[in-house]
Design a protein around this motif. Sequence first.
Motif, mmCIF file in Angstrom:
data_model
loop_
_atom_site.group_PDB
_atom_site.id
_atom_site.type_symbol
_atom_site.label_atom_id
_atom_site.label_comp_id
_atom_site.label_asym_id
_atom_site.label_seq_id
_atom_site.Cartn_x
_atom_site.Cartn_y
_atom_site.Cartn_z
ATOM 1 N N ARG A 192 7.729 9.342 11.823
ATOM 2 C CA ARG A 192 9.061 9.288 12.435
ATOM 3 C C ARG A 192 9.034 9.908 13.833
ATOM 4 O O ARG A 192 9.646 9.393 14.771
ATOM 5 N N VAL A 193 8.319 11.028 13.996
ATOM 6 C CA VAL A 193 8.290 11.721 15.287
ATOM 7 C C VAL A 193 7.511 10.919 16.335
ATOM 8 O O VAL A 193 7.956 10.782 17.474
ATOM 9 N N VAL A 194 6.354 10.356 15.964
ATOM 10 C CA VAL A 194 5.515 9.687 16.967
ATOM 11 C C VAL A 194 6.045 8.304 17.336
ATOM 12 O O VAL A 194 5.679 7.752 18.371
ATOM 13 N N GLY A 195 6.907 7.736 16.489
ATOM 14 C CA GLY A 195 7.579 6.497 16.840
ATOM 15 C C GLY A 195 6.686 5.272 16.823
ATOM 16 O O GLY A 195 5.541 5.307 16.379
ATOM 17 N N ARG A 196 7.221 4.183 17.343
ATOM 18 C CA ARG A 196 6.546 2.886 17.256
ATOM 19 C C ARG A 196 5.244 2.832 18.048
ATOM 20 O O ARG A 196 4.353 2.040 17.735
ATOM 21 N N GLU A 197 5.139 3.628 19.092
ATOM 22 C CA GLU A 197 3.930 3.623 19.908
ATOM 23 C C GLU A 197 2.848 4.547 19.346
ATOM 24 O O GLU A 197 1.724 4.558 19.852
ATOM 25 N N GLY A 198 3.190 5.341 18.337
ATOM 26 C CA GLY A 198 2.229 6.274 17.771
ATOM 27 C C GLY A 198 1.571 5.723 16.521
ATOM 28 O O GLY A 198 1.823 4.588 16.095
ATOM 29 N N ARG A 199 0.731 6.557 15.929
ATOM 30 C CA ARG A 199 0.022 6.141 14.721
ATOM 31 C C ARG A 199 -0.370 7.371 13.913
ATOM 32 O O ARG A 199 -0.740 8.404 14.482
ATOM 33 N N VAL A 200 -0.276 7.242 12.605
ATOM 34 C CA VAL A 200 -0.620 8.341 11.704
ATOM 35 C C VAL A 200 -1.648 7.839 10.692
ATOM 36 O O VAL A 200 -1.466 6.767 10.097
ATOM 37 N N PHE A 201 -2.706 8.602 10.496
ATOM 38 C CA PHE A 201 -3.724 8.299 9.495
ATOM 39 C C PHE A 201 -3.601 9.336 8.383
ATOM 40 O O PHE A 201 -3.711 10.541 8.630
ATOM 41 N N ALA A 202 -3.368 8.867 7.164
ATOM 42 C CA ALA A 202 -3.187 9.735 6.005
ATOM 43 C C ALA A 202 -4.454 9.673 5.153
ATOM 44 O O ALA A 202 -4.724 8.662 4.496
ATOM 45 N N PHE A 203 -5.245 10.723 5.169
ATOM 46 C CA PHE A 203 -6.500 10.790 4.412
ATOM 47 C C PHE A 203 -6.217 11.427 3.052
ATOM 48 O O PHE A 203 -5.770 12.571 2.977
ATOM 49 N N GLU A 204 -6.494 10.699 1.979
ATOM 50 C CA GLU A 204 -6.224 11.210 0.635
ATOM 51 C C GLU A 204 -7.243 10.619 -0.348
ATOM 52 O O GLU A 204 -7.305 9.400 -0.525
ATOM 53 N N PRO A 205 -8.067 11.481 -0.985
ATOM 54 C CA PRO A 205 -9.112 10.975 -1.879
ATOM 55 C C PRO A 205 -8.656 10.649 -3.297
ATOM 56 O O PRO A 205 -9.291 9.828 -3.963
ATOM 57 N N ASP A 206 -7.590 11.301 -3.781
ATOM 58 C CA ASP A 206 -7.153 11.051 -5.155
ATOM 59 C C ASP A 206 -6.501 9.668 -5.219
ATOM 60 O O ASP A 206 -5.502 9.416 -4.543
ATOM 61 N N PRO A 207 -7.045 8.739 -6.025
ATOM 62 C CA PRO A 207 -6.521 7.363 -6.022
ATOM 63 C C PRO A 207 -5.061 7.266 -6.437
ATOM 64 O O PRO A 207 -4.322 6.415 -5.920
ATOM 65 N N GLU A 208 -4.606 8.134 -7.345
ATOM 66 C CA GLU A 208 -3.197 8.104 -7.741
ATOM 67 C C GLU A 208 -2.301 8.527 -6.578
ATOM 68 O O GLU A 208 -1.272 7.896 -6.307
ATOM 69 N N ASN A 209 -2.699 9.571 -5.873
ATOM 70 C CA ASN A 209 -1.919 10.016 -4.724
ATOM 71 C C ASN A 209 -1.912 8.966 -3.621
ATOM 72 O O ASN A 209 -0.875 8.718 -2.992
ATOM 73 N N ALA A 210 -3.077 8.369 -3.355
ATOM 74 C CA ALA A 210 -3.158 7.354 -2.297
ATOM 75 C C ALA A 210 -2.242 6.172 -2.609
ATOM 76 O O ALA A 210 -1.578 5.629 -1.710
ATOM 77 N N ALA A 211 -2.178 5.778 -3.880
ATOM 78 C CA ALA A 211 -1.292 4.681 -4.267
ATOM 79 C C ALA A 211 0.171 5.052 -4.033
ATOM 80 O O ALA A 211 0.985 4.220 -3.614
ATOM 81 N N ARG A 212 0.510 6.309 -4.279
ATOM 82 C CA ARG A 212 1.889 6.747 -4.063
ATOM 83 C C ARG A 212 2.229 6.780 -2.569
ATOM 84 O O ARG A 212 3.363 6.480 -2.187
ATOM 85 N N ILE A 213 1.279 7.161 -1.725
ATOM 86 C CA ILE A 213 1.549 7.108 -0.282
ATOM 87 C C ILE A 213 1.876 5.676 0.125
ATOM 88 O O ILE A 213 2.839 5.427 0.859
ATOM 89 N N ARG A 214 1.079 4.723 -0.338
ATOM 90 C CA ARG A 214 1.327 3.317 0.020
ATOM 91 C C ARG A 214 2.706 2.872 -0.470
ATOM 92 O O ARG A 214 3.413 2.127 0.208
ATOM 93 N N GLU A 215 3.076 3.325 -1.656
ATOM 94 C CA GLU A 215 4.392 2.997 -2.212
ATOM 95 C C GLU A 215 5.503 3.551 -1.315
ATOM 96 O O GLU A 215 6.495 2.865 -1.032
ATOM 97 N N HIS A 216 5.333 4.772 -0.841
ATOM 98 C CA HIS A 216 6.340 5.396 0.021
ATOM 99 C C HIS A 216 6.410 4.712 1.387
ATOM 100 O O HIS A 216 7.489 4.542 1.952
ATOM 101 N N ILE A 217 5.266 4.310 1.909
ATOM 102 C CA ILE A 217 5.256 3.584 3.186
ATOM 103 C C ILE A 217 6.015 2.267 3.043
ATOM 104 O O ILE A 217 6.840 1.911 3.886
ATOM 105 N N ALA A 218 5.741 1.544 1.953
ATOM 106 C CA ALA A 218 6.396 0.252 1.742
ATOM 107 C C ALA A 218 7.908 0.408 1.588
ATOM 108 O O ALA A 218 8.683 -0.431 2.066
ATOM 109 N N LYS A 219 8.335 1.470 0.942
ATOM 110 C CA LYS A 219 9.761 1.696 0.714
ATOM 111 C C LYS A 219 10.486 2.041 2.005
ATOM 112 O O LYS A 219 11.628 1.623 2.237
#
Length: 282
Positions: A110-137
Amino acid sequence: MRRAGYRFLRTMRAMLPMAQSSATSRNLFRARLLRWTRTNLVPRSKVWVQVEHGLAEGLWMRLHLPEETFLWRGDHEPDVQALLAKFLKPGSIAYDVGSYVGFFALGMARVVGREGRVFAFEPDPENAARIREHIAKNSPAAQVQVVEAAVWRAAAERKVPYRRGRQARSQGGVEADGLKPVLASGEHILVPSISLDDFIACGNPVPQLLKIDVEGGETAVLAGAERLLSVHKPLIICEVHHAEAARWIAEWLPARGYCMDWMIPAEQFPRRLLARAQSSSA
């Protein structure tokens, strides 16, 4: 479970006016909802809620209640939220290493806006799936890319043992090279690993801000980013979990051109580190 879902909907309809009124009423609503989930929902069931305060205010997250109420409230690690709000700029590139379910990554986007980019590094497959779910929502303005791997020392494309948190998935971490997560007591799984230097060498953009929270593996993350830190010197916000790591960092980072500010609680650990290039000013 379907019957519990119907009961949940009826309860929500009855309490909706309370949720939409004053702050006092919303607090009462939240308390009643938590009590309802403890009584009626199976363990580790998840509910969609909107974050109430902080960097991710208003964003939707599907949370385990009551365990993850701290994310719902939005008051999780307020010092980190304040630092991110201060130092991130529109258009920034940011790495969230140890992203858990994306609370910080979404707020950073939200802070970096449309011109920015965020990389979310997460090794736990359950957590990574939840991040993707939150991004999609939420469809955040910035691109949020999930990197499902443990950030570790320079050793591209190898797998490392990862111990999951038994109750709180946020407590998991890599257990290798003499390091282990300080609180995790769950099952062991093998996860892909990558160093930040290797990640950038693959053509990914260099970050201006690096947030690290890996439950005891922070020295391995930093060691695998030696070129990034020596050449580009991104701002570092890092949670440090034990004295050995603090001693190593206190010698290693200044040798690469960093000055450090420590935020140390009464119990000593975990403590927060803000590190920036020696020529930088707040």
